[in-house]
Motif scaffolding. Structure first.
Motif, PDB file in Angstrom:
ATOM      1  N   PRO A 797       0.828  -1.207   0.000  1.00 28.53           N
ATOM      2  CA  PRO A 797       0.000   0.000   0.000  1.00 28.53           C
ATOM      3  C   PRO A 797       0.864   1.260   0.000  1.00 28.53           C
ATOM      4  CG  PRO A 797      -0.740  -1.564   1.663  1.00 28.53           C
ATOM      5  CD  PRO A 797       0.579  -2.068   1.157  1.00 28.53           C
ATOM      6  N   LEU A 798       0.362   2.303  -0.616  1.00 32.28           N
ATOM      7  CA  LEU A 798       1.065   3.581  -0.615  1.00 32.28           C
ATOM      8  C   LEU A 798       1.016   4.184   0.776  1.00 32.28           C
ATOM      9  CD1 LEU A 798      -0.404   5.139  -3.892  1.00 32.28           C
ATOM     10  CD2 LEU A 798       1.814   4.030  -3.625  1.00 32.28           C
ATOM     11  N   ASP A 799       2.175   4.649   1.282  1.00 31.31           N
ATOM     12  CA  ASP A 799       2.162   5.309   2.580  1.00 31.31           C
ATOM     13  C   ASP A 799       1.643   6.737   2.427  1.00 31.31           C
ATOM     14  OD1 ASP A 799       4.248   6.880   1.586  1.00 31.31           O
ATOM     15  OD2 ASP A 799       5.792   5.641   2.507  1.00 31.31           O
ATOM     16  N   TRP A 800       1.433   7.422   3.569  1.00 34.49           N
ATOM     17  CA  TRP A 800       0.797   8.722   3.516  1.00 34.49           C
ATOM     18  C   TRP A 800       1.676   9.763   2.832  1.00 34.49           C
ATOM     19  CZ3 TRP A 800      -3.064  11.401   2.744  1.00 34.49           C
ATOM     20  CH2 TRP A 800      -3.104  12.773   3.021  1.00 34.49           C
ATOM     21  N   SER A 801       2.966   9.752   3.097  1.00 35.89           N
ATOM     22  CA  SER A 801       3.828  10.767   2.474  1.00 35.89           C
ATOM     23  C   SER A 801       3.800  10.642   0.956  1.00 35.89           C
ATOM     24  CB  SER A 801       5.261  10.642   3.006  1.00 35.89           C
ATOM     25  OG  SER A 801       5.818   9.386   2.662  1.00 35.89           O
ATOM     26  N   THR A 802       3.748   9.402   0.450  1.00 32.87           N
ATOM     27  CA  THR A 802       3.671   9.205  -0.994  1.00 32.87           C
ATOM     28  C   THR A 802       2.331   9.686  -1.529  1.00 32.87           C
ATOM     29  OG1 THR A 802       5.125   7.280  -0.823  1.00 32.87           O
ATOM     30  CG2 THR A 802       3.851   7.513  -2.857  1.00 32.87           C
ATOM     31  N   ARG A 803       1.265   9.388  -0.818  1.00 34.50           N
ATOM     32  CA  ARG A 803      -0.062   9.830  -1.262  1.00 34.50           C
ATOM     33  C   ARG A 803      -0.149  11.353  -1.293  1.00 34.50           C
ATOM     34  NH1 ARG A 803      -4.627   5.580   1.017  1.00 34.50           N
ATOM     35  NH2 ARG A 803      -3.287   3.742   1.113  1.00 34.50           N
ATOM     36  N   THR A 900      -7.285   9.567   0.933  1.00 33.61           N
ATOM     37  CA  THR A 900      -7.368   9.579   2.396  1.00 33.61           C
ATOM     38  C   THR A 900      -8.189   8.420   2.953  1.00 33.61           C
ATOM     39  OG1 THR A 900      -9.203  11.161   2.191  1.00 33.61           O
ATOM     40  CG2 THR A 900      -7.006  12.053   2.638  1.00 33.61           C
ATOM     41  N   THR A 901      -9.159   7.922   2.188  1.00 30.52           N
ATOM     42  CA  THR A 901     -10.037   6.866   2.714  1.00 30.52           C
ATOM     43  C   THR A 901      -9.748   5.493   2.139  1.00 30.52           C
ATOM     44  OG1 THR A 901     -11.758   7.117   1.011  1.00 30.52           O
ATOM     45  CG2 THR A 901     -11.865   8.584   2.938  1.00 30.52           C
ATOM     46  N   GLY A 902      -9.107   5.438   0.960  1.00 35.36           N
ATOM     47  CA  GLY A 902      -8.889   4.160   0.296  1.00 35.36           C
ATOM     48  C   GLY A 902     -10.124   3.644  -0.415  1.00 35.36           C
ATOM     49  N   ARG A 903     -11.229   4.371  -0.334  1.00 35.99           N
ATOM     50  CA  ARG A 903     -12.471   3.948  -0.996  1.00 35.99           C
ATOM     51  C   ARG A 903     -12.455   4.332  -2.481  1.00 35.99           C
ATOM     52  NH1 ARG A 903     -17.746   3.735   1.839  1.00 35.99           N
ATOM     53  NH2 ARG A 903     -17.382   3.109   3.990  1.00 35.99           N
ATOM     54  N   LYS A 904     -13.340   3.699  -3.240  1.00 35.09           N
ATOM     55  CA  LYS A 904     -13.506   4.023  -4.647  1.00 35.09           C
ATOM     56  C   LYS A 904     -14.480   5.184  -4.805  1.00 35.09           C
ATOM     57  CE  LYS A 904     -12.651  -0.730  -6.173  1.00 35.09           C
ATOM     58  NZ  LYS A 904     -13.190  -1.889  -6.919  1.00 35.09           N
TER      59      LYS A 904
END
Length: 987
Positions: A797-803, A900-904
């Motif tokens: 999974p992408l970490d927050w800093s990457t996102r 932020t949520t990972g939802r579609k």
């Protein structure tokens, strides 16, 4: 006409003095001197006139030279040598009484070339205004030679680089330096404090990312200081600012301020506007002794971390018209004296922890227009005189503990436009005359105990009405064409719904569940062609479900449960793409249409005893008539395979008939390149094999091709084919993509290397992005054609800093398109699958097939069809064909919510989509926001930044286009978050 300097000959003849009297010697000497002086004066006048003519001709030529240097912009066509008018009458030119050019004002004239050094040859030039042009150079140091310059305005251009350290060399007489809205970076040099004559300094809306100097406090004549919307390094307000005793306006919103608001700010006696919003200011607002800045008109300290109570001293500011303190940690009661302020028009204390009651005299003595106090713990009732001035436009007191009736005085408040009183404990009848307010646009009053009836016809401008969970009764009103949302579940409404289904072409959401509605569902409901949510559950509806519902092609949520509907289920409904579907607890009969026998709908048909299905998966009896269900499924599968084989056979026959050489035959192909290339057409064409296929969609296929002609390189090739059905559409997509991508250059926009085309095929060759799309990484799936496969397990999974970095990259690209291109570019299909990631996870915007350049003002700016992707499309796309940048802002907001949520994007459950679901989370409470965050990135160290980006996503996806921020504002906030996140990581 000038008077004669000497008497005329005729006058001498008639004068006895001149004829007969001898002249005394002194008089003769005086006459000689006078004659010499008069001749000298005459000569001086002639020389002055000649000199003035020479100056005028010289300045005329200078202006013509300037126009040449600017590339002869069409908007300066009046500047030409054949124009017989005085150059002082040319566009944007102002002159002194003696004809010297003193003023050049060329606002919004499409100037894109550098400012010529020649401009300083206009020796009397004192006023230079070049706002809203497209100049892209560094700061023009040639202006140091304009020694008489008093006013310099270069705002809202595209200047780049740093402010030079020797900026003090500008005219020492300069009083106005306005550089807002550019792309300056670095720091503001301390030497700017040497421009002692400066009165107005505007450096807001740039990219200064180092510091602002304490030396600004040396500008003792400064009246206006604007530094807002710059990502400065965190800093406190310098103590030197106490020396700015002439300051009337201080604007430092979103400048990364920290620490407390210094007490000396409140003693600057001439201060009128104080804006310190969207920073990281902490502590209480301390005012030691009597407030000195009694002339304050604007106080905005919103979106900080201020604590403590609202100062009582604010109630003494007789000129105060705007007081914004929302989004802090304020507690205690609102001072009653606030309600006595005579000029107060805008008041916002929302999103704090305030208690007590609203000032009882609020609005009685002031022209109150906007009141925001939502999301506090305020009790009591609404002030009786809140609209006494007859100017109240917006009231938002939602999510408090207010009780009692809505004041009857609002019956005569015809200026009301927005009413938000949801989530309180209001009771009694809602004032009926409020519906007569001609500009009433939104009314939301869910979750109270309000009663009364709705008007027979809703106001013509009303776009959104929510009255859920109240006690309203009576018939459902006929609705206006502007209405987009009618949410009235869980009331006592009765009658039928025929009025709703006529004349409402823009309705998006209709929720009438939990009422006493009877009658049939009218076939005319098909008129609601943009409807996405339909909930008529828990009523007394009878009759059949109209097949016309199947024509509502945008419908994603359908709930008709707990009614008395009968007959069979129309198979037309099976053509809809429904996320939520419920027909349970009715009297439906017959077999469930095969198209609706999906696992996702297995609980959608409960408590319908006469329904049956082909299997027992749906909790209804298995149909016993006709062929066994297993055999029926086998036959359906066989029929599908036969159809597929026939299609494949037809395609290959067509290829054989036209010849495979269409792809390989080089003479039929044309090529246009936009970058220096190390490959030729044949290299691309030979790589169009099934082994290289990496994606497929409605417009064509995408291939990954390794080039080995000169240097090993990988490109992505998008192949667009033409068919009779899609020929015109795909041609437009191809032209749009080539036109836009071939002309723009930006690090966060994918490179279009070249394009190739033949009679029936077009190829777009892009740089290859090793890590695929953002959708692939967020939702762990990749798609080829109609097949969807799970991502390999080695994809973490992408970490927050990457996102967050991805969000900033995409925002930079969109900001460039919206604010850095002339004319601006609107993408129109921003979504996670169109965000591509390189080997270092830097993001680039791709797929401009739906993009188009905005036309010039005055020309049509509409599109011929609705375009975009559901879940990412702004609501107005459903009913408006106007194209503007704010549509992209909505789509980008959805991407922020995905990050932020990972939802579609379409994963909104009962709220239709992710944007609706996120909005509800934010409305409920802060814990809901925390719960909404993707578990893969949910760490205490990041929680604050993630929640802020989530809220930014909600702001971007506002149903009202006018309330969404621009991409420039969005980028500034994201940069601030990124800086804060980096600081936390370093700590």
């Amino acid at each position: 006409m000038p008077m004669p300097l000497l008497p005329s000959t005729k006058a001498r003849e008639l004068s006895p003095y001149w004829c007969s009297q001898p002249k005394p010697p002194k008089l003769m000497a005086a006459e000689a001197i006078s004659s010499s002086l008069l001749l000298l004066i005459i000569f001086s006048f002639a020389s002055l006139a000649a000199s003035q003519t020479t100056t005028e001709d010289g300045e005329r030529q200078i202006l013509l030279r300037i126009r040449e240097d600017w590339g002869k912009p069409s908007l300066l066509s009046a500047w030409n040598d054949s124009n017989s008018t005085n150059h002082c009458n040319w566009t944007g030119i102002g002159c002194s009484a003696h004809g010297s050019v003193t003023n050049i004002t060329l606002f919004n004239r499409n100037i894109s070339q550098p400012i010529p050094a020649t401009i300083c040859k206009l020796r009397s030039l004192s006023f230079l205004d070049l706002r809203y042009n497209y100049i892209t150079t560094s700061f023009p140091t040639s202006l140091y030679n304009c020694s008489n310059l008093l006013h310099l305005d270069l705002s809202w251009n595209h200047f780049v680089g740093v402010i030079p350290s020797d900026i003090y060399r500008l005219s020492p007489r300069l009083t106005d330096l306005i550089l807002s809205g550019n792309n300056f970076t670095g720091d503001i040099p301390p030497s700017i404090g040497r421009l002692q004559a400066i009165k107005n300094l505007s450096l807001d809306d740039n990219h200064f990312n180092v510091s602002f100097p304490a030396e600004l406090g040396n500008l003792s004549n400064l009246q206006t200081l604007w530094l807002a919307y710059n990502p400065f390094a965190p800093a406190t307000i310098p103590s030197t600012f106490r020396n700015l005793t002439q300051l009337s306006s201080l604007w430092m919103a979103s400048t990364n301020l920290k620490g407390e608001i210094p007490e000396f700010i409140w003693s600057l006696k001439k201060l009128q506007d104080l804006v310190l919003s969207a920073n990281d200011l902490t502590g209480e607002i301390n005012i030691d002794g009597p407030i000195g800045a009694l002339g304050l008109e604007v106080i905005d300290v919103s979106m900080n971390q201020l604590s403590g109570s609202i100062p009582e001293e604010f109630g003494k500011l007789q000129n105060l018209s705007l007081l914004y303190m929302y989004g802090n940690r304020l507690s205690g009661e609102i001072p009653a004296s606030i309600g006595l302020l005579p000029a107060l028009a805008f008041l916002s204390f929302s999103h704090n922890s305030l208690t007590g009651v609203l000032p009882p005299n609020l609005g009685k003595y002031s022209p109150l227009r906007f009141l925001w106090v939502q999301d506090n713990m305020i009790s009591g009732s609404l002030p009786e005189y809140i609209c006494a001035s007859g100017s109240l436009t917006l009231i938002d007191v939602s999510k408090n503990n207010l009780t009692g009736n809505v004041p009857a005085s609002l019956d005569n408040c015809f200026t009301l436009t927005y009413i938000y009183i949801q989530s309180n404990r209001f009771s009694g009848d809602f004032p009926g005359k409020i519906w007569s307010a001609v500009n009433l646009t939104e009314v939301i009053m869910n979750d109270n105990a309000l009663s009364g009836t709705l008007p027979a016809k809703l106001p013509s401008k009303l776009t959104w009405l929510e009255i859920q969970n109240n006690q309203f009764s009576g018939n459902i009103p006929s609705t206006a064409e502007s209405l987009q949302g009618l949410l009235a579940s869980n009331n006592l409404l009765s009658g039928d719904i025929r009025a709703v289904s006529t004349g409402v072409s823009k309705l998006l959401m209709l929720r009438l569940g939990g009422n006493l509605i009877s009658g049939h569902i009218p076939p005319g409901i098909s008129e609601l062609k943009f409807l996405s949510v339909l909930n008529l559950s828990s009523n007394h509806l009878v009759g059949e479900i109209p097949a016309a519902i199947g024509s509502l092609w945008k419908l994603t949520s359908l709930d008709l449960s707990i009614n008395q509907l009968s007959d069979s289920i129309p198979p037309e409904i099976g053509g809809l793409h429904l996320n939520t579907f419920n027909l349970s607890s009715n009297r439906l009969s017959g077999e469930i249409p095969i198209s609706l026998q999906k696992v996702a709908y297995k609980r959608s048909f409960l408590s319908n005893p006469s329904l049956c299905a082909s299997s027992d998966l749906f909790n209804v009896p298995v149909c016993k008539h006709g062929l066994p269900w297993k055999l029926r499924i086998i036959l359906i599968v066989l029929a599908s395979l036969v159809s597929l084989m026939a299609t494949v056979f037809t395609v290959f026959k067509r290829r054989d008939r036209h010849g495979k050489s269409n792809v390989r035959d080089l003479p039929t192909w044309k090529m246009m390149s936009f970058y220096p290339l190390d490959f030729i057409e044949s290299t691309i064409l030979s790589g169009l094999t099934e082994d290289n296929l990496i994606g497929s969609g409605g417009g064509g296929k995408v291939y990954r091709i390794v080039l080995e002609d000169h240097v090993a390189q990988i490109v992505a090739v998008k192949k667009i084919w033409n068919t009779r059905k899609l020929d015109s559409l795909l041609e437009k997509e191809f032209q749009a993509e080539v036109q836009i991508l071939g002309s723009i250059r930006h690090a966060n926009i994918v490179k279009l290397l070249c394009c190739l085309w033949s009679i029936d095929t077009k190829l777009l060759v892009y740089e290859y992005m090793e890590n695929g799309s953002l959708e692939l990484w967020l939702h762990k799936k990749w798609r080829v054609g109609e097949q969807t496969k799970e991502m390999n397990s080695d994809h973490m999974p992408l970490d927050w800093s990457t996102r967050l970095r991805i969000a900033v990259d995409v925002a930079r690209g969109l900001c460039y398109m919206h604010h850095g291109c002339s004319p601006p570019i609107v993408h129109r299909d921003v979504k996670s699958s169109n965000i591509l990631l390189d080997s270092e996870f830097r993001a680039k915007i791709a797929d401009f097939g739906l993009a188009r350049m905005l036309v010039k003002p005055g020309e049509p700016n509409t599109v011929s069809a609705v375009a975009g992707t559901f879940g990412y499309m702004a609501p107005e796309c459903a009913y408006s064909r106007k194209v503007n940048e704010i549509m992209d802002v909505y789509s980008f907001g959805v991407i922020l919510l995905e990050l932020t949520t990972g939802r579609k994007a379409r994963d909104g459950g009962e709220y239709d989509n992710l944007a609706g679901w996120a909005w509800r989370c934010l409305q409920e409470d802060n814990n809901k926001v925390i719960d909404a965050i993707d578990q893969d990135i949910k760490e205490p160290i990041n929680i604050k930044e993630i929640a802020l980006v989530f809220k930014l996503g909600v702001m971007c996806t506002s149903p009202l286009p006018s309330s969404r921020p621009t991409m420039k504002d969005v980028l500034q906030i994201l940069l601030r978050c990124q800086q804060a996140s980096a600081n936390v990581t370093m700590v």
